[in-house]
Enzyme design. Structure first.
Site, PDB file in Angstrom:
ATOM      1  N   TYR A 155      49.058  66.162  76.661  1.00 25.39           N
ATOM      2  CA  TYR A 155      48.327  67.402  76.942  1.00 25.39           C
ATOM      3  C   TYR A 155      48.506  67.816  78.402  1.00 25.39           C
ATOM      4  O   TYR A 155      48.806  68.983  78.701  1.00 25.39           O
ATOM      5  CB  TYR A 155      46.848  67.184  76.629  1.00 25.39           C
ATOM      6  N   LYS A 159      50.301  71.217  79.857  1.00 23.79           N
ATOM      7  CA  LYS A 159      49.606  72.198  80.684  1.00 23.79           C
ATOM      8  C   LYS A 159      50.281  72.352  82.047  1.00 23.79           C
ATOM      9  O   LYS A 159      50.309  73.451  82.616  1.00 23.79           O
ATOM     10  CB  LYS A 159      48.139  71.794  80.846  1.00 23.79           C
TER      11      LYS A 159
END
Length: 266
Positions: A155, A159
């Site tokens: 994740y 990002k």
């Protein structure tokens, strides 16, 4: 509110969570919103909610990990050759785990639904964004990437890539009147709870330890920030990450109020 009146908007991941809050807010401010999501029921429910509030919306079912679905969604959202607002909110969130335990599937899904999907939507929508003359792209990033939050490698990497993509696009597209910004939120939603599962209690404890001691409300605190970036109120804002995270990223989260001596709260 009508500062987005007659603006054409596309919101990925718009059927639930933060994306849903954003879609409803953009519509409330006058935009015509296309909600892109895999969840048919939630997508059509969101359209019904927007229309019940007097807004205009449509649902386009799409898997953001598939380029052909992205092309169809962008085509469905385009009106008179233009898209004025593109919000990339979709993102798979893998169950938190140590780096050495991360699977290829975790990594590939995070990449496919995050930076690759954002890139593809931006690239595919580029002619329509350019035709707008004053378009705004808003991507979603995370403080977990900036701080290297433990157990979130797929994740956080996704990002971080989106943040870099945002700045590159802002540099390249400014000459076409396309502003590209990112929002860094911290909120607690049902979608996150479903994704995180057994780690939800730890996540809520993180919120409790943050400077403002809570997560944001998606409808009243996250969505308005996105609407600002989409509007002419932010006409001279591009290449920026707007932190709407209660200080999670930029401020210390250490609470010294119970510490002895000079750190004791007065």
């Amino acid at each position: 509110m009508s500062r987005l009146e007659n603006r054409i908007a596309l919101v990925t991941g718009g059927a639930q969570g933060l994306g849903r809050a954003v879609a409803r807010r953009l519509a409330a401010e006058g935009a015509r919103v296309t909600i892109v999501d895999l969840n048919d029921d939630k997508g059509r429910e969101c359209v019904d909610l927007i229309e019940a509030d007097g807004g205009t919306a449509a649902f386009a079912r799409a898997n953001v990990a598939k380029r052909e679905d992205i092309s169809s969604a962008v085509e469905a959202a385009t009106v008179d050759g233009r898209i004025d607002i593109l919000v990339n909110a979709a993102q798979y969130f893998a169950m938190p785990k140590a780096l050495e335990l991360v699977s290829d599937k975790d990594w590939e899904l995070s990449e496919a639904t995050g930076p690759k999907a954002s890139f593809r939507f931006m690239q595919t929508a580029y002619p329509a964004l350019k035709a707008s003359g004053s378009a705004s792209v808003i991507n979603f990033v995370s403080g977990s990437a900036l701080g290297g939050m433990a157990f979130t490698a797929p994740y956080s990497a996704a990002k971080g890539a989106i943040q870099a993509l945002t700045k590159v696009a802002a540099n390249e597209w400014a000459r076409h009147g396309i502003r590209v910004n990112a929002i860094c939120p911290f909120a607690l939603t049902d979608v996150q709870r479903d994704m995180i599962g057994t780690e939800w209690d730890n996540y809520t404890r993180t919120a409790a330890a943050s400077p403002m001691k809570r997560g944001a409300d998606p409808d009243s605190e996250i969505a308005p920030a996105v609407a600002f970036l989409a509007s002419t109120d932010a006409a001279f804002v591009t290449g920026t990450v707007l932190h709407v995270d209660g200080g999670m990223t930029e401020l210390s989260t250490v609470d010294y109020s119970e510490s002895p001596g000079v750190f004791r709260a007065t």
